[in-house]
Design an enzyme around this catalytic site. Structure first.
Site, short mmCIF file in Angstrom:
data_model
loop_
_atom_site.label_atom_id
_atom_site.label_comp_id
_atom_site.label_asym_id
_atom_site.label_seq_id
_atom_site.Cartn_x
_atom_site.Cartn_y
_atom_site.Cartn_z
CG ASP A 54 -11.69 -6.96 19.25
OD1 ASP A 54 -11.84 -8.12 19.65
OD2 ASP A 54 -11.29 -6.67 18.11
CG ASP A 101 -9.50 -12.02 20.66
OD1 ASP A 101 -9.26 -11.80 19.47
OD2 ASP A 101 -8.68 -12.55 21.43
CD GLU A 143 -10.39 -14.93 16.57
OE1 GLU A 143 -9.43 -14.93 15.80
OE2 GLU A 143 -10.28 -14.83 17.80
CG HIS A 163 -7.07 -7.67 13.21
ND1 HIS A 163 -8.42 -7.92 13.39
CD2 HIS A 163 -6.43 -8.33 14.21
CE1 HIS A 163 -8.58 -8.68 14.45
NE2 HIS A 163 -7.39 -8.95 14.97
CG ASP A 164 -6.27 -11.93 13.36
OD1 ASP A 164 -5.30 -11.28 13.76
OD2 ASP A 164 -7.22 -12.26 14.08
C1 NOJ Z 1 -7.48 -13.02 17.82
C2 NOJ Z 1 -7.10 -11.67 17.33
O1 NOJ Z 1 -7.89 -11.35 16.22
C3 NOJ Z 1 -5.63 -11.73 17.01
O2 NOJ Z 1 -5.19 -10.58 16.34
C4 NOJ Z 1 -4.87 -11.95 18.29
O3 NOJ Z 1 -3.51 -12.15 18.00
C5 NOJ Z 1 -5.39 -13.17 19.04
N1 NOJ Z 1 -6.82 -13.27 19.05
C6 NOJ Z 1 -4.94 -13.13 20.46
O4 NOJ Z 1 -5.70 -12.16 21.15
#
Ligand code: NOJ
Length: 544
Positions: free
Chosen positions: A102, A204, A267, A328-329
């Site tokens: 990441d 990210d 992302e 993970h999100d």
């Molecule tokens: C995206 C990440 O995937 C997430 O988990 C995070 O909370 C935010 N960016 C802030 O870094």
């Protein structure tokens, strides 16, 4: 090193996301670590994936799952040492697997030395490394921008008598990407890891790197309602997707391209029509802007057909697609569509054109794990409660076997474990028709038939609840039929051929007619015979 040593290896790769803290603990502290992952490299090899994407492993106060970084070039002690990392990277490469890290260029932790220095005064070397602004007319925040994690995105600094901006937590100040010193510092971070040999990055928050220079207020979202989390009640016109953010991505891509055979994925949240410009304009940007269309679509054949079509249409010529079904999100897909359709999704993921991404535990059909209020770790849940935004249920540890704490740790797991013993690796490894075996066989099938990875894609009209499409490469034609209904449905696939695999995993490869009765929640892959009768012995037995 991996045998497929070509520049664009990622087109054929299957990529597996690992949140290290929940994968495998080695020292009994209840948290996964690098040495634990090292012990599981054989599993990754057995499963058949090509590359691992690791969520942040850097030094961090861990207020946001490690996305708040206080040293971009150090391993967090909770995860191990740099020697552990080097060993892991070497072992993965020896096993023919690649490693993607990441990269979090948008923000740091407020404990990062850069921020400490920047916030100390208005006249230090790093005073312009973050986004500082004077109060608004009323003495409050400079404008109406909201943090994703609730409340104003501006935080007051006593020492500077100014506000700083944070897209996420107030402990995650945003860097000032208009500052060339910041650009240079992040380039150095990238080179540090690329020189070590990592195979690329998942960038990210790539859409929010630049914020409007005039600090113009965001307009109210015309679709806003009380059921929406407050941060979404404004349209982020001036904070997201600014054209200059693309230049930052281009700059990072340029650094990446100093090294051969590296991947930059990123992302990108939002609708398919936003994806195109993340690929490439005059200069290269991301190789793979991550595509969540399958997670956002309603789960029925017509909606899926439309989501797939919209996505493919949104891609510029020559852009390579990708598909993400967990992370993970993201809420665990098995909870949303159910265990039976999760198998159908697995087949879709591994047979559609584009690089598949899945998340540790998806291969076991892992659902969301309940996390009681007192164990909540995710700040999203604490700061924007009541909207089901908490991501802890996706982040609970893997179960490897029937042992105490599922073989994850000899201590107390940092988050509660899913209370479902069947969702464990060893059990499913020993069950010939488990979800895990299905993933493994589908990955093997994809490898065996380059048509599935690289072939052209052609939709077939969805009827009767069946999502269908054709893949072709050279002489090879394959048809995929996915029954999204919980009852048998007839599929007139119109060709003679051989069923190579069913999501039920209960039949050997065998000839099929142009009209097939698909069982409830069944997906099949048919190798078209092109008029000639297929001898079933021709057909690959993909069982490992
Ligand atoms: C995206 C990440 O995937 C997430 O988990 C995070 O909370 C935010 N960016 C802030 O870094």
């Amino acid at each position: 090193m991996a045998s497929s040593d070509d520049e664009e290896w990622w087109r054929r790769a299957v990529i597996y996301e690992i949140a290290l803290i929940s994968f495998q603990d080695s020292n009994g502290d209840g948290k996964g670590d690098l040495a634990g992952l090292l012990r599981r490299v054989d599993y990754l090899k057995w499963l058949g994936i090509d590359a691992v994407w690791l969520t942040p492993i850097y030094r961090s106060p861990r207020r946001d799952f490690g996305y708040d970084i206080s040293d971009f070039c150090a391993i967090d002690p909770a995860f191990g040492t740099m020697e552990d990392f080097d060993q892991l990277l070497g072992t993965l490469h020896d096993a023919g697997l690649r490693l993607i890290l990441d990269l979090v260029p948008n923000h740091t932790s407020d404990e990062h030395p850069w921020f400490r220095e920047s916030s100390a005064s208005r006249s230090n070397d790093k005073s312009d490394w973050y986004l500082w602004a004077e109060p608004g007319g009323d003495g409050g925040p400079p404008n109406n921008w909201l943090s994703r994690f609730g409340g104003s995105a501006w935080e007051w600094s006593e020492s500077r008598q100014q506000y700083y901006y944070h897209s996420f937590l107030r402990e995650q100040p945003d860097l000032n990407w208009r500052n060339s010193a910041v650009q240079a510092a992040m380039s150095t971070v990238m080179r540090f890891w690329l020189t070590k040999g990592v195979d690329g990055f998942r960038m990210d928050a790539s859409a929010v790197l630049i914020k409007d220079a005039m600090l113009r207020d965001n307009p109210p979202n015309p679709d806003a309602n009380d059921k929406m989390p407050p941060p979404q009640r404004f349209t982020p016109v001036f904070t997201d997707d600014r054209p200059e953010a693309m230049e930052c991505i281009e700059l990072m891509r340029k650094v990446l391209d100093e090294f051969p055979r590296r991947l930059l994925c990123g992302e990108v949240q939002g609708k398919a029509d936003r994806i195109g410009h993340f690929y490439e304009a005059e200069r290269p940007r991301l190789h793979l802007p991550l595509n969540f269309a399958l997670l956002d679509a309603q789960w029925n054949a017509l909606s899926l057909q439309a989501a797939i079509d919209t996505y493919f249409k949104a891609l510029p010529d020559h852009a390579w697609p990708d598909w993400v079904i967990g992370g993970h999100d993201k809420q665990r897909v098995a909870s949303r569509i159910g265990a039976a359709q999760a198998r159908v999704l697995a087949m879709l993921l591994m047979t559609i054109r584009g690089t598949p991404f899945f998340y540790m535990g998806d291969e076991l059909g892992k659902p969301r794990a309940p996390v009681p209020r007192e164990r909540v770790d995710d700040p999203f849940e604490r700061l924007v409660p009541g909207f089901g935004l908490g991501r802890d249920p996706e982040r609970t540890p893997m179960r490897w076997d029937d042992g105490e704490a599922g073989g994850f740790t000899a201590g107390a797991p940092w988050l509660p474990m899913l209370d479902d013993p069947s969702c464990n690796m060893l059990r499913q490894q020993n069950e010939p028709r488990s979800m895990l075996q299905l993933y493994r066989q589908l990955i093997a099938l994809r490898r065996r038939y380059p048509c599935l990875a690289e072939g052209e894609y052609e939709p077939v009209r969805a009827r009767n609840g069946i999502l269908a499409y054709r893949r072709s490469l050279g002489e090879t034609r394959m048809l995929i039929g996915l029954n999204t209904a919980d009852e048998p449905r007839r599929w007139n696939c119109g060709v003679r051929g051989s069923r190579l695999i069913s999501t039920y995993l209960d039949r050997p490869a065998e000839p099929v007619d142009p009209s097939i009765l698909l069982r409830a929640n069944e997906g099949v892959v048919v190798l078209q015979a092109d008029g000639r009768e297929t001898d079933p012995s021709d057909v690959a037995n993909v069982r490992g």
